[in-house]
Design a protein around this motif. Structure first.
Motif, PDB file in Angstrom:
ATOM      1  N   ARG A  32      35.270  40.118  42.881  1.00 36.74           N
ATOM      2  CA  ARG A  32      34.786  40.381  41.534  1.00 36.74           C
ATOM      3  C   ARG A  32      33.386  39.774  41.425  1.00 36.74           C
ATOM      4  O   ARG A  32      33.137  38.664  41.914  1.00 36.74           O
ATOM      5  N   SER A  51      35.134  44.255  38.376  1.00 42.98           N
ATOM      6  CA  SER A  51      36.026  44.224  39.532  1.00 42.98           C
ATOM      7  C   SER A  51      35.411  44.956  40.713  1.00 42.98           C
ATOM      8  O   SER A  51      34.368  45.614  40.594  1.00 42.98           O
ATOM      9  N   ASN A 101      41.150  36.394  40.885  1.00 43.36           N
ATOM     10  CA  ASN A 101      41.312  37.277  39.736  1.00 43.36           C
ATOM     11  C   ASN A 101      40.927  36.501  38.487  1.00 43.36           C
ATOM     12  O   ASN A 101      41.775  36.093  37.693  1.00 43.36           O
TER      13      ASN A 101
END
Length: 122
Positions: A32, A51, A101
């Motif tokens: 990311r 992303s 994430n």
């Protein structure tokens, strides 16, 4: 791996700028990418993140609707289109990469570029 940010400059309120961050050394597959900024005397703050596929983006409330983050993986480049700039957008803008994430937590980003100055006059 190096992240090289560019595109900053001095503009007037209401103008637009597009920042670019080129990644060299290797392709950051599944990373990311994010943009952060730091104004004088303030902590570094989250601006936007995208992303790996580009399908997922997140923005700070202060830039939502004015800034757009995107990426071109063929060019190993992430962009930040900034429209309707305001004096409070004045800061050094940094690009960063994370394999986690994560979105807004600067401590989750392991790779950082050197920054590009954006100055917005009123």
């Amino acid at each position: 791996v190096q992240l090289q940010a560019s595109g900053g400059g001095l503009v007037q309120a209401g103008d637009s700028l597009r920042l670019a961050c080129v990644v060299t050394g290797r392709t950051l597959i599944n990373y990311r990418m994010g943009w952060f900024r730091q104004a004088p005397g303030k902590e570094r703050e989250f601006v936007a993140t995208v992303s790996w596929t580009g399908a997922s983006t997140f923005y700070a409330d202060s830039v939502k609707g004015r800034f757009t983050i995107s990426r071109d993986n063929d060019k190993n480049t992430v962009y930040l289109q900034m429209n309707s700039l305001k004096p409070e957008d004045t800061a050094i803008y940094y690009c960063a990469a994370t394999s986690r994430n994560s979105h807004a937590d600067t401590t989750h980003y392991a790779l950082w570029g050197q920054g590009t100055q954006v100055t917005v006059s009123s």
